[in-house]
Design a protein around this motif. Structure first.
Motif, mmCIF file in Angstrom:
data_model
loop_
_atom_site.group_PDB
_atom_site.id
_atom_site.type_symbol
_atom_site.label_atom_id
_atom_site.label_comp_id
_atom_site.label_asym_id
_atom_site.label_seq_id
_atom_site.Cartn_x
_atom_site.Cartn_y
_atom_site.Cartn_z
ATOM 1 N N ASP A 1 -10.838 -3.897 -7.204
ATOM 2 C CA ASP A 1 -10.703 -2.457 -7.466
ATOM 3 C C ASP A 1 -10.298 -1.705 -6.205
ATOM 4 N N TYR A 2 -10.878 -2.081 -5.073
ATOM 5 C CA TYR A 2 -10.571 -1.413 -3.811
ATOM 6 C C TYR A 2 -9.116 -1.652 -3.406
ATOM 7 N N LEU A 3 -8.674 -2.898 -3.474
ATOM 8 C CA LEU A 3 -7.306 -3.221 -3.059
ATOM 9 C C LEU A 3 -6.274 -2.566 -3.966
ATOM 10 N N ASP A 4 -6.530 -2.563 -5.274
ATOM 11 C CA ASP A 4 -5.592 -1.945 -6.213
ATOM 12 C C ASP A 4 -5.574 -0.426 -6.061
ATOM 13 N N GLY A 5 -6.757 0.160 -6.017
ATOM 14 C CA GLY A 5 -6.861 1.619 -6.023
ATOM 15 C C GLY A 5 -6.558 2.285 -4.698
ATOM 16 N N VAL A 6 -6.962 1.671 -3.620
ATOM 17 C CA VAL A 6 -6.823 2.318 -2.314
ATOM 18 C C VAL A 6 -5.561 1.872 -1.587
ATOM 19 N N HIS A 7 -5.272 0.610 -1.608
ATOM 20 C CA HIS A 7 -4.162 0.095 -0.805
ATOM 21 C C HIS A 7 -2.965 -0.393 -1.618
ATOM 22 N N SER A 8 -3.058 -0.392 -2.925
ATOM 23 C CA SER A 8 -1.978 -0.880 -3.787
ATOM 24 C C SER A 8 -1.445 -2.233 -3.321
#
Length: 106
Positions: A40-47
């Motif tokens: 979730d963090y990689l997708d949402g914050v850093h794409s």
């Protein structure tokens, strides 16, 4: 150019993080839980995805772990001589070539 002296324990800690991320990508043991937390963090914050993060960290580790005679020559020159010299220019070319081989754009 900036020279960073990194204590061995700090470099070891980055390698441990790398190992945990690789386990997460492979969904091995506790890595599956970490992969779930990171997705979730990689997708949402850093794409980005976990494999891209691991690849980027490997390039950072390649630079931090770079131990070439050229690095010692260049650091010695930068510390002791303010002006350019053929030895320093050759050492810099060697260091930049090693970074490029490691996948670092420079």
């Amino acid at each position: 150019m900036r020279v960073l002296l990194l204590p061995a324990y700090a470099l070891d800690a980055v390698w441990v993080c790398h190992s945990a991320l690789v386990q997460a990508a492979d969904c091995c043991g506790d890595g599956a839980h970490l992969a779930g937390l990171l997705s979730d963090y990689l997708d949402g914050v850093h794409s980005t995805d976990l494999r891209s993060l691991i690849d980027a960290l490997e390039r950072v580790l390649a630079v931090l772990s770079l131990d070439l005679p050229a690095v010692r020559t260049l650091v010695s020159h930068l510390a002791l001589n303010p002006g350019p010299s053929p030895d320093a220019q050759a050492a810099l070319a060697d260091v930049l070539a090693a970074w490029r081989r490691a996948g670092v754009a420079c």
